[in-house]
Motif scaffolding. Structure first.
Motif, PDB file in Angstrom:
ATOM      1  N   THR A  36       0.804  -1.381   0.047  1.00 52.48           N
ATOM      2  CA  THR A  36       0.053  -0.125   0.117  1.00 52.48           C
ATOM      3  C   THR A  36       0.795   1.150  -0.002  1.00 52.48           C
ATOM      4  OG1 THR A  36      -0.103  -0.089   2.348  1.00 52.48           O
ATOM      5  CG2 THR A  36      -1.737  -1.080   1.244  1.00 52.48           C
ATOM      6  N   ARG A  37       2.004   1.110   0.118  1.00 56.01           N
ATOM      7  CA  ARG A  37       2.831   2.484   0.302  1.00 56.01           C
ATOM      8  C   ARG A  37       4.236   2.497  -0.417  1.00 56.01           C
ATOM      9  NH1 ARG A  37       3.222   3.008   6.765  1.00 56.01           N
ATOM     10  NH2 ARG A  37       2.685   0.663   6.801  1.00 56.01           N
ATOM     11  N   GLY A  38       4.690   3.474  -0.852  1.00 53.71           N
ATOM     12  CA  GLY A  38       5.806   3.751  -1.377  1.00 53.71           C
ATOM     13  C   GLY A  38       6.859   4.523  -0.646  1.00 53.71           C
ATOM     14  N   TYR A  39       8.290   4.453  -0.942  1.00 55.49           N
ATOM     15  CA  TYR A  39       9.226   5.294  -0.399  1.00 55.49           C
ATOM     16  C   TYR A  39      10.385   5.469  -1.193  1.00 55.49           C
ATOM     17  CZ  TYR A  39      12.074   6.907   3.818  1.00 55.49           C
ATOM     18  OH  TYR A  39      12.890   7.493   4.581  1.00 55.49           O
ATOM     19  N   THR A  40      10.995   6.734  -1.232  1.00 53.82           N
ATOM     20  CA  THR A  40      11.855   6.896  -2.136  1.00 53.82           C
ATOM     21  C   THR A  40      13.228   7.654  -1.308  1.00 53.82           C
ATOM     22  OG1 THR A  40      10.411   7.182  -4.026  1.00 53.82           O
ATOM     23  CG2 THR A  40      12.616   7.836  -4.437  1.00 53.82           C
ATOM     24  N   LEU A  41      14.134   7.535  -1.735  1.00 57.61           N
ATOM     25  CA  LEU A  41      15.308   7.981  -1.055  1.00 57.61           C
ATOM     26  C   LEU A  41      16.375   8.289  -1.804  1.00 57.61           C
ATOM     27  CD1 LEU A  41      16.483   8.402   2.035  1.00 57.61           C
ATOM     28  CD2 LEU A  41      17.375   6.166   1.753  1.00 57.61           C
ATOM     29  N   TYR A  42      16.783   9.787  -1.797  1.00 56.43           N
ATOM     30  CA  TYR A  42      17.920  10.054  -2.486  1.00 56.43           C
ATOM     31  C   TYR A  42      19.026  10.879  -1.644  1.00 56.43           C
ATOM     32  CZ  TYR A  42      14.421  10.405  -6.372  1.00 56.43           C
ATOM     33  OH  TYR A  42      13.568  10.009  -7.392  1.00 56.43           O
ATOM     34  N   ILE A  43      20.385  10.718  -2.219  1.00 57.97           N
ATOM     35  CA  ILE A  43      21.535  11.637  -1.742  1.00 57.97           C
ATOM     36  C   ILE A  43      21.597  12.374  -2.880  1.00 57.97           C
ATOM     37  CG2 ILE A  43      23.785  12.017  -1.065  1.00 57.97           C
ATOM     38  CD1 ILE A  43      23.501   9.151   0.210  1.00 57.97           C
ATOM     39  N   GLU A  44      21.517  13.773  -2.923  1.00 61.92           N
ATOM     40  CA  GLU A  44      21.936  14.856  -4.011  1.00 61.92           C
ATOM     41  C   GLU A  44      22.725  15.795  -3.657  1.00 61.92           C
ATOM     42  OE1 GLU A  44      17.794  15.951  -4.993  1.00 61.92           O
ATOM     43  OE2 GLU A  44      18.019  17.946  -3.578  1.00 61.92           O
ATOM     44  N   ARG A  45      23.123  16.520  -4.815  1.00 59.94           N
ATOM     45  CA  ARG A  45      23.751  17.708  -4.474  1.00 59.94           C
ATOM     46  C   ARG A  45      23.016  19.073  -5.095  1.00 59.94           C
ATOM     47  NH1 ARG A  45      29.159  18.713  -3.133  1.00 59.94           N
ATOM     48  NH2 ARG A  45      29.552  16.571  -3.489  1.00 59.94           N
ATOM     49  N   ASP A  46      22.607  19.678  -4.395  1.00 55.54           N
ATOM     50  CA  ASP A  46      21.659  20.708  -4.663  1.00 55.54           C
ATOM     51  C   ASP A  46      22.241  21.928  -5.402  1.00 55.54           C
ATOM     52  OD1 ASP A  46      22.550  22.395  -2.810  1.00 55.54           O
ATOM     53  OD2 ASP A  46      20.882  22.267  -1.680  1.00 55.54           O
ATOM     54  N   LEU A  47      21.322  22.983  -5.747  1.00 55.17           N
ATOM     55  CA  LEU A  47      21.824  24.201  -6.697  1.00 55.17           C
ATOM     56  C   LEU A  47      23.162  25.115  -5.925  1.00 55.17           C
ATOM     57  CD1 LEU A  47      18.802  25.537  -8.208  1.00 55.17           C
ATOM     58  CD2 LEU A  47      20.281  24.260  -9.151  1.00 55.17           C
ATOM     59  N   LEU A  48      22.930  24.807  -4.583  1.00 57.60           N
ATOM     60  CA  LEU A  48      24.151  25.425  -3.714  1.00 57.60           C
ATOM     61  C   LEU A  48      25.421  24.608  -3.336  1.00 57.60           C
ATOM     62  CD1 LEU A  48      21.836  27.254  -1.250  1.00 57.60           C
ATOM     63  CD2 LEU A  48      22.808  28.079  -3.196  1.00 57.60           C
ATOM     64  N   ASP A  49      25.324  23.474  -3.890  1.00 51.18           N
ATOM     65  CA  ASP A  49      26.437  22.511  -4.026  1.00 51.18           C
ATOM     66  C   ASP A  49      26.303  21.804  -2.688  1.00 51.18           C
ATOM     67  OD1 ASP A  49      28.052  21.155  -5.696  1.00 51.18           O
ATOM     68  OD2 ASP A  49      29.850  22.351  -4.455  1.00 51.18           O
ATOM     69  N   ASP A  50      25.223  21.829  -1.777  1.00 52.00           N
ATOM     70  CA  ASP A  50      25.264  21.176  -0.348  1.00 52.00           C
ATOM     71  C   ASP A  50      24.986  19.871  -0.873  1.00 52.00           C
ATOM     72  OD1 ASP A  50      25.837  23.356   1.221  1.00 52.00           O
ATOM     73  OD2 ASP A  50      23.715  24.108   0.910  1.00 52.00           O
ATOM     74  N   ILE A  51      25.195  18.831   0.094  1.00 56.69           N
ATOM     75  CA  ILE A  51      24.739  17.595   0.180  1.00 56.69           C
ATOM     76  C   ILE A  51      23.442  17.124   0.964  1.00 56.69           C
ATOM     77  CG2 ILE A  51      25.494  15.101   0.619  1.00 56.69           C
ATOM     78  CD1 ILE A  51      27.440  15.980  -1.411  1.00 56.69           C
ATOM     79  N   CYS A  52      22.351  16.598   0.288  1.00 54.57           N
ATOM     80  CA  CYS A  52      21.131  16.446   0.832  1.00 54.57           C
ATOM     81  C   CYS A  52      20.700  15.401   0.598  1.00 54.57           C
ATOM     82  CB  CYS A  52      20.197  17.361  -0.033  1.00 54.57           C
ATOM     83  SG  CYS A  52      20.713  19.118  -0.048  1.00 54.57           S
ATOM     84  N   ILE A  53      19.905  14.869   1.556  1.00 58.08           N
ATOM     85  CA  ILE A  53      19.032  13.524   1.509  1.00 58.08           C
ATOM     86  C   ILE A  53      17.601  14.000   1.443  1.00 58.08           C
ATOM     87  CG2 ILE A  53      18.283  11.595   3.028  1.00 58.08           C
ATOM     88  CD1 ILE A  53      20.832  10.853   3.926  1.00 58.08           C
ATOM     89  N   VAL A  54      17.190  13.487   0.518  1.00 55.96           N
ATOM     90  CA  VAL A  54      15.631  13.629   0.113  1.00 55.96           C
ATOM     91  C   VAL A  54      14.849  12.333   0.311  1.00 55.96           C
ATOM     92  CG1 VAL A  54      13.838  14.712  -1.335  1.00 55.96           C
ATOM     93  CG2 VAL A  54      16.296  15.790  -1.237  1.00 55.96           C
ATOM     94  N   ARG A  55      13.875  12.325   1.068  1.00 55.95           N
ATOM     95  CA  ARG A  55      13.017  11.222   1.146  1.00 55.95           C
ATOM     96  C   ARG A  55      11.726  11.526   1.073  1.00 55.95           C
ATOM     97  NH1 ARG A  55      14.203  10.171   7.742  1.00 55.95           N
ATOM     98  NH2 ARG A  55      15.806  12.100   7.752  1.00 55.95           N
ATOM     99  N   SER A  56      10.865  10.692   0.390  1.00 54.91           N
ATOM    100  CA  SER A  56       9.385  10.990   0.232  1.00 54.91           C
ATOM    101  C   SER A  56       8.675   9.621   0.331  1.00 54.91           C
ATOM    102  CB  SER A  56       9.395  11.659  -1.126  1.00 54.91           C
ATOM    103  OG  SER A  56       9.634  10.405  -2.290  1.00 54.91           O
ATOM    104  N   TRP A  57       7.459   9.683   0.701  1.00 50.43           N
ATOM    105  CA  TRP A  57       6.770   8.571   1.069  1.00 50.43           C
ATOM    106  C   TRP A  57       5.283   9.117   0.430  1.00 50.43           C
ATOM    107  CZ3 TRP A  57       9.175  11.667   4.714  1.00 50.43           C
ATOM    108  CH2 TRP A  57       8.178  12.688   5.524  1.00 50.43           C
TER     109      TRP A  57
END
Length: 103
Positions: A36-57
């Motif tokens: 019934t559920r989904g989950y997505t996880l990213y490590i990305e480099r944003d426009l300011l060159d920071d390292i980010c983890i983005v998780r969505s459910w």
């Protein structure tokens, strides 16, 4: 590892909706599903060159969902959280989906 640049459609509530294309440098990606559920996880480099983890459910049969973004000063800190989040999803019964990257 060389960061990859992909066209990615993001919708935190329902993967069937189409959104504007967002450009980012994805360093790592993991996707998970239950019945019934989904989950997505990213490590990305944003426009300011920071390292980010983005998780969505999101619900597979509803419009419920959300996302969270964490910013890190270095890749190693982000990688530790990324690995802990993957382990947590697997412990909670999510199946990890194979990842395909296209240009």
């Amino acid at each position: 590892n060389v960061p990859i640049k992909i066209n990615l459609r993001i919708d935190c509530h329902n993967p069937e909706y189409s959104n504007p294309i967002i450009f980012m440098h994805i360093l790592a990606k993991a996707e998970f599903r239950t019945q019934t559920r989904g989950y997505t996880l990213y490590i990305e480099r944003d426009l300011l060159d920071d390292i980010c983890i983005v998780r969505s459910w999101f619900g597979l049969h509803s419009k419920r969902g959300g996302y969270k973004r964490d910013v890190f000063s270095n890749f190693e800190e982000a990688k530790k959280l990324y690995q802990r989040l993957i382990a947590r999803r697997l412990r909670r019964g999510y199946a990890q989906l194979p990842i395909s990257v296209s240009d």
